[in-house]
Design an enzyme around this catalytic site. Structure first.
Site, PDB file in Angstrom:
ATOM      1  N   GLU A  84      -5.556  -7.675  -1.714  1.00  0.00           N
ATOM      2  CA  GLU A  84      -6.503  -7.486  -0.525  1.00  0.00           C
ATOM      3  C   GLU A  84      -7.699  -7.059  -0.781  1.00  0.00           C
ATOM      4  O   GLU A  84      -7.949  -6.119  -1.620  1.00  0.00           O
ATOM      5  CB  GLU A  84      -5.718  -6.847   0.483  1.00  0.00           C
ATOM      6  CG  GLU A  84      -4.466  -7.232   0.916  1.00  0.00           C
ATOM      7  CD  GLU A  84      -3.869  -6.138   2.029  1.00  0.00           C
ATOM      8  OE1 GLU A  84      -4.531  -5.238   2.605  1.00  0.00           O
ATOM      9  OE2 GLU A  84      -2.584  -6.430   2.458  1.00  0.00           O
ATOM     10  N   GLU A 137       0.806  -1.221  -0.063  1.00  0.00           N
ATOM     11  CA  GLU A 137       0.229  -0.001   0.094  1.00  0.00           C
ATOM     12  C   GLU A 137       0.810   1.368  -0.231  1.00  0.00           C
ATOM     13  O   GLU A 137       0.736   2.032   0.992  1.00  0.00           O
ATOM     14  CB  GLU A 137      -0.985  -0.061   1.258  1.00  0.00           C
ATOM     15  CG  GLU A 137      -1.905  -1.131   0.998  1.00  0.00           C
ATOM     16  CD  GLU A 137      -3.012  -0.931   1.901  1.00  0.00           C
ATOM     17  OE1 GLU A 137      -2.754  -0.440   3.055  1.00  0.00           O
ATOM     18  OE2 GLU A 137      -3.812  -1.930   1.784  1.00  0.00           O
TER      19      GLU A 137
END
Length: 527
Positions: free
Chosen positions: A340, A198
Site C-alpha cells: 500500500e 499492518e
C-alpha cells in the site's frame, strides 16, 4: 488500512487507510520479459517475481477495498458505473493486479453483501460476498489481471495489532486462509495471500502487547505467525506467493516517551512498514521461492512523519526506504511487495514524495512491483484513482504512476490503431444472444459476435436494433451508446482489434420489455 510511526500516545488517536506495492526486480542484466502478468503461477528468484517460464513479471496493481467493511463487498457497487466497467478502466489504465482486502466476517456462512446498485449490477443480486468475489476474479482473469487476497481485518469493526483477537482466533485466521486456497486452487488468476494487514505495536514498553518481529514470543512474534499461516496455506496450495508485511516497532510496543530517556527509544515506522529485522530474522517457508515481503509506505496526508520536515527532504527518503525494506531487495534476499502507498496530494510535499517513491521502484519490467492505494475515492486520507463518480480518473495521480504501469495481457493501454477499419466480407460474422436476467421494467443480456472472416477487424464496432421503447441502461466490454432504436458498441481503446476467429461479448442492461438484439452487424456487415 494502515497506521503511522509509533509516537507515544499519539498513535492511538490516528485513524488511517492504506495502499500498496509489489517488488519484482531482475537479478540478471538481461532477464526474460513476460508480457503483462506472465504465464501460469508465479514464484520468486532472488529479488524477482517470475512466471512459470522463468520470465520476469512486474505487478503494477491497485487496491479495491470494501470487502473488509460492513458492506462485505467492493465499494462503488452503489455507483452508476457497473462493476465490470470499473475493472475495464483499471485494466485500460495499466493496472495488471488487484489487491482485494477482506475481513473474516465476509467469509462467514450466511454473510450478506450490501451497498449494491441492483439496477446497474443486476447480476450481483442475491449473491454472497464470496460469490461476488468469484465473479470479479473470473472477469479480471479474462483481462489478464492477477488477484492478491489481503486479510485486512479480523472483523469489519476495525484492524488489530495482532493477527488474532478475543473473538477471531489464530485457528480461524489460518482455516479461512486454507478455505480460500482450496476455493481458488487451479486458478492462476489468484496468485497469493497477504497474510495480515499492518501488524503493529500496542502498549508501552516494557509492557508491550503488540506485534513484534524476532522477539520469540509465539503470542506476539509476527515473523513466527507468518511462518505458521504461510506453511498451512502452502500445504493446500503450494503455488501461491506468500506476502508478509512488516510491523511498526520491532519490539511490539511503544517507547515510553514520558520517561525523559530517549537513548533506548525504538526506531519505528508505518504500521506494516518496518521490515528492518527481516534480514536477521527471515520468514522460513516450507516451499522455496514463495516469499515476498510487503511493506506499506505513506505521505503526510496520512501522518506527518518527522522525515517529511527534515532539512534535506526529499533527498533523505531513499535511505529511509533502504533501512525499512529496500535492503532486502538490494541485497537480493527477496522481492518486496509494497502492498500500500498513497496520498491525497493536497500537500506539495506529497507530490514530491510520490514522484521520488516511484523513481525508487525503478522503471521497466525489472522495477519494483506495486498495488496503489486505492481505486476507491472514499479512502479518507488518500482519496483514490477513481473520482467520486467511480468512473472518471484523478489525472494528477495517474500521470505520476502511468510511466511505471505495465498493462495486463489482453487488456491495457495501447496506441491508436493504425490504418482504417478492416471489414470482413459479407456474412463473415455470427451473433448469439443470451438473456442473463430480467425484472419488472428491465433486463440484462449478453451479445456475442464472432469474426468468421479471414482478417482482423480493427477497430471493431457492433450495432443492433431494439424495438421502440427499449432503452439502454448500461454497457460493458465496449463503449455502448444508443441513438433512436440503434445501439452501437464500439471497441474499447485497450482492445481495438477483433482477430479472425475471435469473438467479443458485449454486456448490457436495458429498460423496457426484454428483447433480443435485431439486425446485428459487425462493422456494417450483417451477422
Amino acid at each position: 488500512m494502515f497506521r503511522p510511526k509509533a509516537l507515544g500516545g499519539a498513535l492511538t488517536a490516528l485513524v488511517t487507510v492504506a495502499a500498496g506495492v509489489f517488488l519484482a526486480a531482475a537479478v540478471s542484466t538481461s532477464p526474460a520479459v513476460a508480457a503483462g502478468t506472465g504465464t501460469g503461477y508465479l514464484h520468486t528468484s532472488g529479488n524477482q517475481i517470475v512466471d512459470s517460464t522463468g520470465a520476469t513479471v512486474r505487478l503494477t496493481g491497485i487496491n479495491w477495498f470494501g470487502m473488509e467493511t460492513d458492506n462485505k463487498t467492493f465499494h462503488g457497487l452503489w455507483s452508476n458505473n457497473p462493476w465490470r466497467g470499473q475493472l475495464d478502466t483499471m485494466a485500460r489504465l495499466g493496472y495488471n493486479t488487484l489487491r482485494v482486502p477482506y475481513s473474516n466476517d465476509a467469509l462467514k456462512p450466511g454473510a450478506t453483501a450490501s451497498g449494491i446498485n441492483d439496477f446497474v449490477n443486476p447480476d450481483l443480486i442475491g449473491l454472497s460476498p464470496l460469490q461476488i468475489l468469484d465473479k470479479v476474479i473470473d472477469y479480471a482473469g479474462s483481462k489478464g489481471m492477477r488477484i492478491i487476497l489481503d486479510r485486512h481485518r479480523p472483523t469489519a469493526a476495525g484492524q488489530s495489532p495482532l493477527w488474532y483477537t478475543a473473538t477471531v482466533s489464530e485457528a480461524t485466521w489460518i482455516n479461512d486462509w486454507k478455505m480460500l486456497a482450496q476455493r481458488y486452487a487451479g486458478n492462476p488468476t489468484v496468485i497469493g495471500a497477504d497474510l495480515h494487514n499492518e501488524p503493529h505495536a500496542e502498549g508501552t514498553n516494557p509492557a508491550a502487547t503488540g506485534a513484534c518481529w524476532g522477539c520469540g514470543d509465539t503470542t506476539r512474534d509476527w515473523r513466527l505467525a507468518a511462518e505458521r499461516a504461510g506453511n498451512a496455506i502452502l500445504g493446500v496450495q503450494p503455488n501461491w506467493l506468500i506476502f508478509v508485511e512488516g510491523v511498526s516497532c520491532p519490539s511490539g510496543g511503544l517507547s515510553n516517551v514520558w520517561d525523559g530517556d530517549t537513548s533506548n527509544d525504538e526506531d519505528c515506522g508505518w504500521w506494516g512498514g518496518n521490515l528492518s529485522k527481516a534480514g536477521q530474522f527471515p520468514v522460513r517457508l516450507s516451499v522455496t521461492n514463495r516469499l515476498v515481503y510487503s511493506p506499506h509506505e505513506y505521505a503526510t496526508s496520512v501522518y506527518r512523519q518527522t522525515w517529511f520536515d527534515a532539512p534535506d527532504y526529499p533527498a533523505n527518503m531513499p535511505a529511509i526506504w533502504d533501512k525499512y525494506f529496500g535492503y532486502l531487495y538490494k541485497q537480493n534476499i527477496a522481492p518486496i511487495m509494497m502492498g500500500e502507498f498513497g496520498s491525497t496530494l493536497v500537500d506539495p510535499k506529497d507530490k514530491v514524495w510520490l514522484e521520488k517513491l516511484m523513481a525508487y521502484t525503478g522503471t521497466g519490467v525489472t522495477g519494483m512491483s506495486f498495488t496503489y492505494w486505492s481505486w476507491n475515492p472514499n479512502s479518507g486520507d488518500t482519496g483514490g484513482i477513481a473520482l467520486d463518480d467511480w468512473t472518471n480518473v484523478n489525472t494528477a495521480k495517474q500521470a505520476i504512476l502511468q510511466p511505471y504501469l505495465i498493462p495486463p495481457t489482453g487488456g491495457g493501454t495501447s496506441g491508436p490503431p493504425t490504418g482504417g477499419p478492416t471489414d470482413p466480407p459479407t456474412g463473415a460474422c455470427t451473433a448469439t444472444y443470451r438473456q442473463v436476467n430480467a425484472w419488472q421494467g428491465g433486463f440484462q443480456g449478453e451479445l456475442t459476435v464472432k469474426n468468421t472472416g479471414s482478417g482482423a477487424v480493427n477497430p471493431w464496432s457492433v450495432t443492433w436494433s431494439w424495438p421502440s421503447g427499449v432503452t439502454l441502461g448500461s454497457g460493458w466490454n465496449a463503449t455502448v451508446t444508443q441513438s433512436g432504436t440503434t445501439v452501437t458498441a464500439a471497441a474499447p481503446s485497450h482492445a481495438p482489434s477483433l482477430p479472425a476467429g475471435g469473438s467479443v461479448t458485449v454486456g448490457f442492461t436495458a429498460n423496457g420489455t426484454a428483447s433480443a438484439p435485431g439486425a446485428v452487424k459487425l462493422n456494417g456487415t450483417g451477422c
